[in-house]
Scaffold this motif. Structure first.
Motif, PDB file in Angstrom:
ATOM      1  N   SER A  69      11.193 -43.812  37.193  1.00 49.56           N
ATOM      2  CA  SER A  69      10.206 -44.609  36.464  1.00 49.56           C
ATOM      3  C   SER A  69      10.702 -46.040  36.268  1.00 49.56           C
ATOM      4  O   SER A  69      11.906 -46.308  36.314  1.00 49.56           O
ATOM      5  N   LYS A  70       9.751 -46.958  36.014  1.00 45.70           N
ATOM      6  CA  LYS A  70      10.142 -48.341  35.710  1.00 45.70           C
ATOM      7  C   LYS A  70      10.967 -48.413  34.440  1.00 45.70           C
ATOM      8  O   LYS A  70      11.853 -49.254  34.320  1.00 45.70           O
ATOM      9  N   SER A  71      10.657 -47.541  33.469  1.00 46.25           N
ATOM     10  CA  SER A  71      11.424 -47.561  32.217  1.00 46.25           C
ATOM     11  C   SER A  71      12.881 -47.177  32.450  1.00 46.25           C
ATOM     12  O   SER A  71      13.786 -47.723  31.809  1.00 46.25           O
ATOM     13  N   ALA A  72      13.116 -46.271  33.414  1.00 47.64           N
ATOM     14  CA  ALA A  72      14.494 -45.893  33.734  1.00 47.64           C
ATOM     15  C   ALA A  72      15.252 -47.075  34.327  1.00 47.64           C
ATOM     16  O   ALA A  72      16.421 -47.312  34.004  1.00 47.64           O
ATOM     17  N   VAL A  73      14.587 -47.834  35.207  1.00 49.43           N
ATOM     18  CA  VAL A  73      15.214 -49.017  35.793  1.00 49.43           C
ATOM     19  C   VAL A  73      15.499 -50.051  34.705  1.00 49.43           C
ATOM     20  O   VAL A  73      16.571 -50.662  34.663  1.00 49.43           O
ATOM     21  N   SER A  74      14.533 -50.243  33.811  1.00 47.32           N
ATOM     22  CA  SER A  74      14.713 -51.208  32.723  1.00 47.32           C
ATOM     23  C   SER A  74      15.885 -50.817  31.832  1.00 47.32           C
ATOM     24  O   SER A  74      16.686 -51.667  31.435  1.00 47.32           O
ATOM     25  N   LYS A  75      15.983 -49.530  31.518  1.00 45.76           N
ATOM     26  CA  LYS A  75      17.114 -49.061  30.698  1.00 45.76           C
ATOM     27  C   LYS A  75      18.433 -49.341  31.403  1.00 45.76           C
ATOM     28  O   LYS A  75      19.402 -49.783  30.798  1.00 45.76           O
ATOM     29  N   TYR A  76      18.468 -49.077  32.679  1.00 40.48           N
ATOM     30  CA  TYR A  76      19.698 -49.321  33.449  1.00 40.48           C
ATOM     31  C   TYR A  76      20.074 -50.798  33.420  1.00 40.48           C
ATOM     32  O   TYR A  76      21.218 -51.159  33.155  1.00 40.48           O
ATOM     33  N   LEU A  77      19.086 -51.664  33.665  1.00 41.82           N
ATOM     34  CA  LEU A  77      19.354 -53.098  33.733  1.00 41.82           C
ATOM     35  C   LEU A  77      19.805 -53.664  32.396  1.00 41.82           C
ATOM     36  O   LEU A  77      20.556 -54.625  32.343  1.00 41.82           O
ATOM     37  N   ASN A  78      19.333 -53.049  31.304  1.00 45.02           N
ATOM     38  CA  ASN A  78      19.675 -53.540  29.971  1.00 45.02           C
ATOM     39  C   ASN A  78      20.772 -52.715  29.308  1.00 45.02           C
ATOM     40  O   ASN A  78      21.037 -52.878  28.114  1.00 45.02           O
ATOM     41  N   ASN A  79      21.388 -51.838  30.110  1.00 40.90           N
ATOM     42  CA  ASN A  79      22.533 -51.058  29.625  1.00 40.90           C
ATOM     43  C   ASN A  79      22.182 -50.203  28.401  1.00 40.90           C
ATOM     44  O   ASN A  79      22.966 -50.038  27.478  1.00 40.90           O
ATOM     45  N   ILE A  80      20.968 -49.665  28.393  1.00 39.85           N
ATOM     46  CA  ILE A  80      20.533 -48.796  27.307  1.00 39.85           C
ATOM     47  C   ILE A  80      20.953 -47.362  27.647  1.00 39.85           C
ATOM     48  O   ILE A  80      20.889 -46.950  28.810  1.00 39.85           O
ATOM     49  N   PRO A  81      21.381 -46.570  26.654  1.00 40.75           N
ATOM     50  CA  PRO A  81      21.869 -45.216  26.923  1.00 40.75           C
ATOM     51  C   PRO A  81      20.816 -44.303  27.546  1.00 40.75           C
ATOM     52  O   PRO A  81      19.639 -44.628  27.630  1.00 40.75           O
ATOM     53  N   TYR A  82      21.305 -43.125  27.937  1.00 41.61           N
ATOM     54  CA  TYR A  82      20.473 -42.018  28.424  1.00 41.61           C
ATOM     55  C   TYR A  82      19.974 -42.190  29.857  1.00 41.61           C
ATOM     56  O   TYR A  82      18.952 -41.623  30.227  1.00 41.61           O
ATOM     57  N   VAL A  83      20.672 -42.963  30.665  1.00 39.93           N
ATOM     58  CA  VAL A  83      20.414 -42.977  32.106  1.00 39.93           C
ATOM     59  C   VAL A  83      21.501 -42.121  32.747  1.00 39.93           C
ATOM     60  O   VAL A  83      22.681 -42.414  32.622  1.00 39.93           O
ATOM     61  N   SER A  84      21.102 -41.057  33.408  1.00 36.20           N
ATOM     62  CA  SER A  84      22.079 -40.124  33.968  1.00 36.20           C
ATOM     63  C   SER A  84      22.837 -40.757  35.126  1.00 36.20           C
ATOM     64  O   SER A  84      22.383 -41.752  35.715  1.00 36.20           O
ATOM     65  N   ASP A  85      23.991 -40.165  35.459  1.00 38.42           N
ATOM     66  CA  ASP A  85      24.790 -40.675  36.582  1.00 38.42           C
ATOM     67  C   ASP A  85      23.996 -40.654  37.885  1.00 38.42           C
ATOM     68  O   ASP A  85      24.058 -41.598  38.676  1.00 38.42           O
ATOM     69  N   GLU A  86      23.253 -39.570  38.112  1.00 37.54           N
ATOM     70  CA  GLU A  86      22.473 -39.455  39.350  1.00 37.54           C
ATOM     71  C   GLU A  86      21.410 -40.548  39.426  1.00 37.54           C
ATOM     72  O   GLU A  86      21.236 -41.209  40.463  1.00 37.54           O
ATOM     73  N   THR A  87      20.685 -40.758  38.324  1.00 35.45           N
ATOM     74  CA  THR A  87      19.651 -41.797  38.289  1.00 35.45           C
ATOM     75  C   THR A  87      20.267 -43.175  38.481  1.00 35.45           C
ATOM     76  O   THR A  87      19.737 -44.024  39.212  1.00 35.45           O
ATOM     77  N   ARG A  88      21.396 -43.404  37.835  1.00 38.53           N
ATOM     78  CA  ARG A  88      22.073 -44.700  37.950  1.00 38.53           C
ATOM     79  C   ARG A  88      22.437 -44.999  39.398  1.00 38.53           C
ATOM     80  O   ARG A  88      22.218 -46.114  39.888  1.00 38.53           O
ATOM     81  N   LYS A  89      22.977 -43.997  40.103  1.00 33.86           N
ATOM     82  CA  LYS A  89      23.376 -44.201  41.495  1.00 33.86           C
ATOM     83  C   LYS A  89      22.178 -44.518  42.387  1.00 33.86           C
ATOM     84  O   LYS A  89      22.245 -45.373  43.273  1.00 33.86           O
ATOM     85  N   ARG A  90      21.064 -43.847  42.135  1.00 34.78           N
ATOM     86  CA  ARG A  90      19.867 -44.093  42.941  1.00 34.78           C
ATOM     87  C   ARG A  90      19.315 -45.496  42.682  1.00 34.78           C
ATOM     88  O   ARG A  90      18.878 -46.207  43.604  1.00 34.78           O
ATOM     89  N   ILE A  91      19.344 -45.903  41.426  1.00 31.10           N
ATOM     90  CA  ILE A  91      18.871 -47.255  41.085  1.00 31.10           C
ATOM     91  C   ILE A  91      19.772 -48.307  41.722  1.00 31.10           C
ATOM     92  O   ILE A  91      19.291 -49.302  42.294  1.00 31.10           O
ATOM     93  N   GLU A  92      21.083 -48.120  41.625  1.00 33.01           N
ATOM     94  CA  GLU A  92      22.019 -49.079  42.213  1.00 33.01           C
ATOM     95  C   GLU A  92      21.813 -49.199  43.708  1.00 33.01           C
ATOM     96  O   GLU A  92      21.862 -50.299  44.275  1.00 33.01           O
ATOM     97  N   GLN A  93      21.585 -48.068  44.387  1.00 34.76           N
ATOM     98  CA  GLN A  93      21.362 -48.094  45.832  1.00 34.76           C
ATOM     99  C   GLN A  93      20.066 -48.828  46.175  1.00 34.76           C
ATOM    100  O   GLN A  93      20.016 -49.638  47.118  1.00 34.76           O
ATOM    101  N   ALA A  94      19.019 -48.588  45.377  1.00 39.57           N
ATOM    102  CA  ALA A  94      17.743 -49.269  45.615  1.00 39.57           C
ATOM    103  C   ALA A  94      17.877 -50.776  45.385  1.00 39.57           C
ATOM    104  O   ALA A  94      17.316 -51.589  46.139  1.00 39.57           O
TER     105      ALA A  94
END
Length: 341
Positions: free
Chosen positions: A17-42
């Motif tokens: 989701s866009k909210s997951a990407v936003s959380k990752y970019l703003n260093n907000i908790p609750y983004v799993s390792d798997e989700t983080r890796k996929r976002i970084e690759q994208a």
């Protein structure tokens, strides 16, 4: 010209989701390792770099510092947070606040919590150090830049900025002795916190020097207003009533002031009281509190400056920096001189 990628593009390619990407970019908790890796690759595939990430690529920094405290509701932590945040902002950094809520399980899981939620931090400021809880060696292996502040444990591998608590305890005792007191008591703090033990050690050593140390005048305390109140009740019910008391913290002293008001115990006429920390409310108390200034604003300011200098390479990372500030006595109205006829 290639159209600039958006958060929506990143989310679509990563399958999140866009909210997951936003959380990752703003260093907000609750983004799993798997989700983080996929976002970084994208992000890499789409060449999508918002300003903070572009800066991170160039400088290996996103200007984000973690501040770990024991409890957000403790008055001295409130003052410490304010000084740290103000100095960090002055230097172009933001603060992520992590609290362990004085919970042993959270202390023991701190590294796991930080690695899971705040993996992008440039450095850590630890203000919650308690002996036999934090695995400092493991924290140091995972976070290159760490500074302990205010509450620390002795190490030979982590920087810290603290006040000289031992000397502060001595200052309190010497002051009460100079005022002519011979029956001098102390309300203890938490025994697994090194700085409060150092305050007590300095205080007791002075009493022993003048042959004024009486174990019966040492009262178990703690950390809260309620602990100070209960300690005062123990003193009132005791057969050994001191003429002066050193509370290991201002908060404990405030608790004693509350009890004195309710029981009609006059301060300083019947008992002199001295605290430790010089919190803002000391001068506003019903009886303005004499205390030892732990220089909390300077501790926060210097801790941030030291950490940023390490992060930015102004001080070599292998150079150990352990700063100890001198405390001072702040005399107000809660202590009085007594004479011996």
């Amino acid at each position: 010209m290639k159209q600039k990628s958006t958060i929506s593009d990143v989310a679509k390619l990563a399958g999140v989701s866009k909210s997951a990407v936003s959380k990752y970019l703003n260093n907000i908790p609750y983004v799993s390792d798997e989700t983080r890796k996929r976002i970084e690759q994208a992000i890499k595939e789409l060449d999508y770099y918002p300003n903070n990430f572009a800066r991170a690529l160039v400088h290996n920094s996103i200007k984000l510092i973690g501040l770990v405290i024991s409890n957000i509701h403790i008055m001295i932590n409130t003052e410490l947070i304010k000084s740290i945040e103000e100095e960090a902002n002055q230097l172009g950094y933001n603060i992520v606040l992590v609290t362990t809520n004085d919970n042993e399980a959270n202390d023991e899981r701190l590294l796991e919590i930080l690695k899971d939620r705040f993996q992008h931090l440039d450095g850590l400021i630890l203000a919650n150090a308690r002996e036999n809880r934090l695995n400092l060696e493991a924290l140091k292996r995972s976070f290159e830049h760490i500074v302990m502040v205010h509450r620390h444990v002795p190490t030979d591998f982590i920087d810290y900025v603290v006040v000289d608590n031992y000397t502060g305890g001595k200052l309190a005792a010497e002051y009460l002795v100079r005022l002519g007191h011979k029956q001098i008591g102390m309300i203890e703090g938490q025994k697994d916190i090194y700085p409060t033990r150092e305050r007590a050690r300095g205080f007791i050593e002075v009493l022993q020097k003048y042959e004024l140390y009486h174990p019966a005048y040492i009262i178990e305390g703690g950390k809260t207003l309620e602990d100070g109140y209960r300690a005062a009740e123990k003193i009132m019910l005791s057969n050994h009533k001191p003429t002066a008391i050193f509370a290991i913290s201002d908060v404990l002293a405030f608790g004693l002031l509350d009890a004195a008001r309710e029981y009609g115990w006059k301060i300083p006429e019947e008992i002199s009281l001295i605290g430790f920390d010089n919190l803002f409310f000391c001068k506003l108390a019903r009886v303005p509190l004499t205390t030892i200034d732990s220089r909390i604003k300077e501790l926060g300011t210097q801790a941030v400056q030291l950490l940023v200098q390490k992060i930015e390479g102004q001080i070599a990372k292998e150079t150990l920096q352990q700063v100890m500030l001198a405390p001072s006595l702040v005399s107000r109205e809660s202590c009085k001189e007594i004479s011996h006829q």
